[in-house]
Design a protein around this motif. Structure first.
Motif, PDB file in Angstrom:
ATOM      1  N   GLY A 162      20.654 -37.880  49.625  1.00  0.00           N
ATOM      2  CA  GLY A 162      19.709 -38.530  49.238  1.00  0.00           C
ATOM      3  C   GLY A 162      18.323 -37.714  48.592  1.00  0.00           C
ATOM      4  O   GLY A 162      17.309 -38.277  48.703  1.00  0.00           O
ATOM      5  N   VAL A 163      18.788 -36.507  48.240  1.00  0.00           N
ATOM      6  CA  VAL A 163      17.988 -35.358  47.589  1.00  0.00           C
ATOM      7  C   VAL A 163      17.872 -35.744  46.060  1.00  0.00           C
ATOM      8  O   VAL A 163      19.109 -36.015  45.526  1.00  0.00           O
ATOM      9  N   ARG A 164      16.840 -35.910  45.347  1.00  0.00           N
ATOM     10  CA  ARG A 164      16.780 -35.984  44.095  1.00  0.00           C
ATOM     11  C   ARG A 164      16.404 -34.509  43.437  1.00  0.00           C
ATOM     12  O   ARG A 164      15.613 -33.665  44.032  1.00  0.00           O
ATOM     13  N   VAL A 165      17.288 -34.122  42.555  1.00  0.00           N
ATOM     14  CA  VAL A 165      17.042 -32.861  41.831  1.00  0.00           C
ATOM     15  C   VAL A 165      16.674 -32.765  40.390  1.00  0.00           C
ATOM     16  O   VAL A 165      17.138 -33.681  39.650  1.00  0.00           O
ATOM     17  N   LEU A 166      15.514 -32.151  40.263  1.00  0.00           N
ATOM     18  CA  LEU A 166      14.882 -32.326  38.769  1.00  0.00           C
ATOM     19  C   LEU A 166      15.415 -30.704  38.284  1.00  0.00           C
ATOM     20  O   LEU A 166      14.964 -29.841  39.156  1.00  0.00           O
ATOM     21  N   ARG A 167      15.775 -30.657  37.122  1.00  0.00           N
ATOM     22  CA  ARG A 167      16.184 -29.335  36.467  1.00  0.00           C
ATOM     23  C   ARG A 167      15.241 -29.293  35.235  1.00  0.00           C
ATOM     24  O   ARG A 167      15.353 -30.293  34.328  1.00  0.00           O
ATOM     25  N   PHE A 170      12.008 -24.904  44.465  1.00  0.00           N
ATOM     26  CA  PHE A 170      11.030 -25.738  44.958  1.00  0.00           C
ATOM     27  C   PHE A 170      11.559 -26.982  45.751  1.00  0.00           C
ATOM     28  O   PHE A 170      12.366 -27.649  45.480  1.00  0.00           O
ATOM     29  N   VAL A 171      11.211 -27.029  46.898  1.00  0.00           N
ATOM     30  CA  VAL A 171      11.434 -28.550  47.711  1.00  0.00           C
ATOM     31  C   VAL A 171      10.307 -28.957  48.281  1.00  0.00           C
ATOM     32  O   VAL A 171       9.543 -28.467  48.926  1.00  0.00           O
ATOM     33  N   CYS A 172      10.433 -30.446  48.535  1.00  0.00           N
ATOM     34  CA  CYS A 172       9.587 -31.208  49.199  1.00  0.00           C
ATOM     35  C   CYS A 172      10.277 -32.093  50.093  1.00  0.00           C
ATOM     36  O   CYS A 172      10.858 -33.063  49.829  1.00  0.00           O
ATOM     37  N   LEU A 173      10.470 -31.680  51.405  1.00  0.00           N
ATOM     38  CA  LEU A 173      11.335 -32.255  52.420  1.00  0.00           C
ATOM     39  C   LEU A 173      10.822 -33.520  52.531  1.00  0.00           C
ATOM     40  O   LEU A 173      11.759 -34.627  52.629  1.00  0.00           O
ATOM     41  N   ASP A 174       9.361 -33.934  52.841  1.00  0.00           N
ATOM     42  CA  ASP A 174       8.954 -35.472  52.799  1.00  0.00           C
ATOM     43  C   ASP A 174       9.792 -36.259  51.819  1.00  0.00           C
ATOM     44  O   ASP A 174       9.896 -37.477  52.040  1.00  0.00           O
ATOM     45  N   ALA A 175       9.529 -35.858  50.516  1.00  0.00           N
ATOM     46  CA  ALA A 175      10.000 -36.519  49.656  1.00  0.00           C
ATOM     47  C   ALA A 175      11.478 -36.753  49.097  1.00  0.00           C
ATOM     48  O   ALA A 175      11.772 -37.236  48.146  1.00  0.00           O
ATOM     49  N   LYS A 176      12.266 -35.745  49.724  1.00  0.00           N
ATOM     50  CA  LYS A 176      13.388 -35.359  49.461  1.00  0.00           C
ATOM     51  C   LYS A 176      13.706 -35.095  47.957  1.00  0.00           C
ATOM     52  O   LYS A 176      14.493 -35.720  47.316  1.00  0.00           O
ATOM     53  N   ASP A 213       6.393 -35.073  34.801  1.00  0.00           N
ATOM     54  CA  ASP A 213       7.732 -35.810  35.137  1.00  0.00           C
ATOM     55  C   ASP A 213       7.860 -35.550  36.512  1.00  0.00           C
ATOM     56  O   ASP A 213       8.425 -36.485  37.442  1.00  0.00           O
ATOM     57  N   ILE A 214       7.233 -34.455  37.290  1.00  0.00           N
ATOM     58  CA  ILE A 214       7.362 -34.138  38.914  1.00  0.00           C
ATOM     59  C   ILE A 214       6.773 -35.290  39.567  1.00  0.00           C
ATOM     60  O   ILE A 214       7.049 -35.844  40.535  1.00  0.00           O
ATOM     61  N   VAL A 215       5.442 -35.550  38.827  1.00  0.00           N
ATOM     62  CA  VAL A 215       4.556 -36.507  39.721  1.00  0.00           C
ATOM     63  C   VAL A 215       5.203 -37.682  39.619  1.00  0.00           C
ATOM     64  O   VAL A 215       5.137 -38.553  40.431  1.00  0.00           O
ATOM     65  N   GLN A 216       5.690 -38.111  38.436  1.00  0.00           N
ATOM     66  CA  GLN A 216       6.275 -39.587  38.336  1.00  0.00           C
ATOM     67  C   GLN A 216       7.407 -39.632  39.085  1.00  0.00           C
ATOM     68  O   GLN A 216       7.717 -40.780  39.865  1.00  0.00           O
ATOM     69  N   GLU A 217       8.385 -38.595  39.397  1.00  0.00           N
ATOM     70  CA  GLU A 217       9.558 -38.894  40.632  1.00  0.00           C
ATOM     71  C   GLU A 217       8.832 -38.740  41.824  1.00  0.00           C
ATOM     72  O   GLU A 217       9.388 -39.484  42.766  1.00  0.00           O
ATOM     73  N   LEU A 218       7.751 -38.107  42.195  1.00  0.00           N
ATOM     74  CA  LEU A 218       6.999 -38.280  43.592  1.00  0.00           C
ATOM     75  C   LEU A 218       6.601 -39.544  43.928  1.00  0.00           C
ATOM     76  O   LEU A 218       6.711 -40.035  44.806  1.00  0.00           O
ATOM     77  N   GLU A 219       6.136 -40.011  42.717  1.00  0.00           N
ATOM     78  CA  GLU A 219       5.485 -41.553  43.062  1.00  0.00           C
ATOM     79  C   GLU A 219       6.535 -42.670  43.294  1.00  0.00           C
ATOM     80  O   GLU A 219       6.343 -43.553  43.783  1.00  0.00           O
ATOM     81  N   LYS A 220       7.743 -42.344  42.714  1.00  0.00           N
ATOM     82  CA  LYS A 220       8.781 -43.039  43.026  1.00  0.00           C
ATOM     83  C   LYS A 220       9.402 -43.153  44.496  1.00  0.00           C
ATOM     84  O   LYS A 220       9.890 -44.051  45.199  1.00  0.00           O
TER      85      LYS A 220
END
Length: 70
Positions: free
Chosen positions: A41-46, A5-11, A62-69
């Motif tokens: 500059g891409v953040r990877v969550l595993r 899964f990738v969100c380009l806007d949020a990297k 966890d994903i929402v918290q990272e997106l908010e950052k």
């Protein structure tokens, strides 16, 4: 790379790992791949696939918290 899964806007990349990702060769491959993405500059969550199947609410938090950052 082929990413789960990738969100380009949020990297932001989210990877869901199965048991094969616990093997030494795969761990090294994953670490190299993560480092290459992060240098751009891409953040990877595993997350382990078992955790996704049994604890999805915490995974989503966890994903929402990272997106908010980002």
């Amino acid at each position: 790379y082929v990413l789960d899964f990738v969100c380009l806007d949020a990297k932001l990349v989210v990877e869901v790992d199965g048991g094969q990702h616990g093997e030494d060769a795969q761990i090294m491959h994953d670490q190299k791949r993560t480092a290459n993405l992060e240098k751009d500059g891409v953040r990877v969550l595993r997350f382990w696939d078992h955790d996704v199947m049994t604890n999805i609410d915490n995974i989503l938090d966890d994903i929402v918290q990272e997106l908010e950052k980002r």
